[in-house]
Every structure is written in structure tokens, then in C-alpha cells.
Design a protein around this motif. Structure first.
Motif, short mmCIF file in Angstrom:
data_model
loop_
_atom_site.label_atom_id
_atom_site.label_comp_id
_atom_site.label_asym_id
_atom_site.label_seq_id
_atom_site.Cartn_x
_atom_site.Cartn_y
_atom_site.Cartn_z
N ASN A 3 -74.96 7.50 -3.66
CA ASN A 3 -75.32 6.09 -3.85
C ASN A 3 -74.61 5.20 -2.83
OD1 ASN A 3 -72.73 6.05 -4.76
ND2 ASN A 3 -73.20 5.43 -6.84
N GLY A 4 -73.89 5.78 -1.89
CA GLY A 4 -73.20 5.01 -0.86
C GLY A 4 -71.81 4.56 -1.25
N PHE A 5 -71.41 4.82 -2.48
CA PHE A 5 -70.08 4.40 -2.94
C PHE A 5 -69.07 5.46 -2.52
CE2 PHE A 5 -66.68 4.20 -6.10
CZ PHE A 5 -66.30 2.88 -5.95
N VAL A 6 -68.03 5.01 -1.83
CA VAL A 6 -66.98 5.92 -1.39
C VAL A 6 -65.67 5.47 -2.00
CG1 VAL A 6 -65.74 6.82 0.61
CG2 VAL A 6 -68.19 6.32 0.78
N LEU A 7 -64.98 6.37 -2.65
CA LEU A 7 -63.69 6.04 -3.23
C LEU A 7 -62.65 5.88 -2.14
CD1 LEU A 7 -63.59 8.49 -6.27
CD2 LEU A 7 -63.85 6.03 -6.35
N PRO A 8 -61.77 4.90 -2.26
CA PRO A 8 -60.70 4.74 -1.28
C PRO A 8 -59.68 5.87 -1.44
CG PRO A 8 -60.39 3.22 -3.10
CD PRO A 8 -61.70 3.90 -3.32
N PRO A 9 -58.86 6.08 -0.44
CA PRO A 9 -57.81 7.09 -0.57
C PRO A 9 -56.90 6.72 -1.75
CG PRO A 9 -57.60 5.89 1.51
CD PRO A 9 -58.80 5.38 0.82
N VAL A 10 -56.17 7.67 -2.25
CA VAL A 10 -55.30 7.45 -3.39
C VAL A 10 -54.36 6.27 -3.14
CG1 VAL A 10 -53.48 8.46 -4.81
CG2 VAL A 10 -55.44 9.85 -4.13
N ASN A 11 -53.76 6.20 -1.98
CA ASN A 11 -52.87 5.09 -1.65
C ASN A 11 -53.46 4.33 -0.46
OD1 ASN A 11 -50.88 3.29 -1.04
ND2 ASN A 11 -49.23 4.77 -1.01
N PRO A 12 -54.02 3.15 -0.71
CA PRO A 12 -54.61 2.40 0.39
C PRO A 12 -53.57 1.74 1.29
CG PRO A 12 -54.76 1.15 -1.63
CD PRO A 12 -54.20 2.50 -1.99
N LEU A 13 -52.31 1.81 0.92
CA LEU A 13 -51.24 1.20 1.70
C LEU A 13 -50.55 2.25 2.55
CD1 LEU A 13 -49.70 -1.14 -1.03
CD2 LEU A 13 -51.58 -1.59 0.55
N ASN A 14 -50.03 1.81 3.70
CA ASN A 14 -49.37 2.75 4.60
C ASN A 14 -47.94 2.28 4.90
OD1 ASN A 14 -49.45 0.80 6.71
ND2 ASN A 14 -51.56 1.40 7.17
N ALA A 15 -47.29 2.96 5.82
CA ALA A 15 -45.90 2.66 6.16
C ALA A 15 -45.73 1.23 6.67
CB ALA A 15 -45.38 3.66 7.19
N ASN A 16 -46.72 0.70 7.37
CA ASN A 16 -46.64 -0.68 7.84
C ASN A 16 -46.62 -1.66 6.68
OD1 ASN A 16 -46.61 0.03 10.57
ND2 ASN A 16 -48.83 0.00 10.70
N HIS A 17 -47.41 -1.36 5.65
CA HIS A 17 -47.41 -2.21 4.47
C HIS A 17 -46.04 -2.17 3.78
CE1 HIS A 17 -51.85 -1.35 4.74
NE2 HIS A 17 -51.81 -2.67 4.76
N LYS A 58 -43.70 -9.46 -8.19
CA LYS A 58 -45.00 -8.91 -7.79
C LYS A 58 -44.84 -7.87 -6.70
CE LYS A 58 -47.64 -12.99 -9.09
NZ LYS A 58 -48.44 -14.13 -8.60
N LEU A 59 -44.04 -8.19 -5.69
CA LEU A 59 -43.84 -7.24 -4.60
C LEU A 59 -43.13 -5.98 -5.06
CD1 LEU A 59 -42.94 -9.68 -1.70
CD2 LEU A 59 -44.99 -8.26 -1.89
N GLU A 60 -42.15 -6.13 -5.94
CA GLU A 60 -41.45 -4.96 -6.47
C GLU A 60 -42.40 -4.09 -7.29
OE1 GLU A 60 -38.00 -6.61 -8.39
OE2 GLU A 60 -36.88 -6.67 -6.50
N ALA A 61 -43.32 -4.71 -8.03
CA ALA A 61 -44.30 -3.95 -8.80
C ALA A 61 -45.24 -3.18 -7.87
CB ALA A 61 -45.09 -4.88 -9.72
N ILE A 62 -45.71 -3.84 -6.82
CA ILE A 62 -46.58 -3.17 -5.84
C ILE A 62 -45.83 -2.00 -5.21
CG2 ILE A 62 -47.70 -3.42 -3.58
CD1 ILE A 62 -48.32 -6.35 -4.44
N LYS A 63 -44.60 -2.23 -4.83
CA LYS A 63 -43.79 -1.19 -4.21
C LYS A 63 -43.60 -0.01 -5.16
CE LYS A 63 -39.47 -0.51 -1.73
NZ LYS A 63 -38.25 -1.14 -1.22
N GLN A 64 -43.34 -0.30 -6.41
CA GLN A 64 -43.11 0.75 -7.40
C GLN A 64 -44.38 1.59 -7.61
OE1 GLN A 64 -42.06 -0.61 -11.33
NE2 GLN A 64 -41.09 1.33 -11.84
N VAL A 65 -45.54 0.94 -7.63
CA VAL A 65 -46.79 1.66 -7.86
C VAL A 65 -47.19 2.50 -6.65
CG1 VAL A 65 -49.28 1.35 -8.20
CG2 VAL A 65 -47.66 0.09 -9.62
N TYR A 66 -47.15 1.88 -5.46
CA TYR A 66 -47.67 2.55 -4.27
C TYR A 66 -46.63 3.33 -3.49
CZ TYR A 66 -52.02 0.10 -5.06
OH TYR A 66 -53.18 -0.35 -5.62
#
Length: 70
Positions: A3-17, A58-66
Motif C-alpha cells: 500500500n506504499g506505507f513504509v515503517l521508519p527504522p526503529v530509531n529515527p534519531l542518529n548520533a547527530n541528534h 522533554k529532552l531527557e525523556a527523548i534521550k531516555q527513549v531513543y
């Protein structure tokens, strides 16, 4: 059939993020230190301090998750 839907990688964030998150957390730390100094001389920075603490959480939560091990 796709259907054209592609799941993103498990972690969309990288070392730069992660580096950007860490830089922002350090800037918030400095901002909170400056807010403490401002309060000592009688300047009301309560709204700015609250905003910094919210962003920090918020940033600490993002960091903890990803980036749980960083």
C-alpha cells in the motif's frame, strides 16, 4: 501487494541528534545557573526558569527513549 506505507527504522534519531540533545541540555543547565544568579539579585525569572525545566524534562525523556544507554 504494497500500500506504499513504509515503517521508519526503529530509531529515527542518529548520533547527530544525540549530540544536539546533549548540547541543548548543557545550554539549559547554564541557563538554570544564570536564572539562579538572577534570582539572588532580585530579578523575577520564574517563567523562564519554568520553561527551561519543561524543555529539560522533554529532552531527557527523548534521550531516555531513543538513547537509553547514552
Amino acid at each position: 501487494m504494497s500500500n506504499g506505507f513504509v515503517l521508519p527504522p526503529v530509531n529515527p534519531l542518529n548520533a547527530n541528534h544525540l549530540a544536539d540533545i546533549n548540547k541543548a541540555l548543557e545550554a539549559i543547565k547554564i541557563g538554570l545557573q544564570q536564572a539562579e544568579l538572577a534570582k539572588r539579585v532580585g530579578i523575577d525569572v520564574s517563567k523562564r526558569e519554568e520553561s527551561l525545566r519543561e524543555m529539560q524534562a522533554k529532552l531527557e525523556a527523548i534521550k531516555q527513549v531513543y538513547f537509553p544507554n547514552e
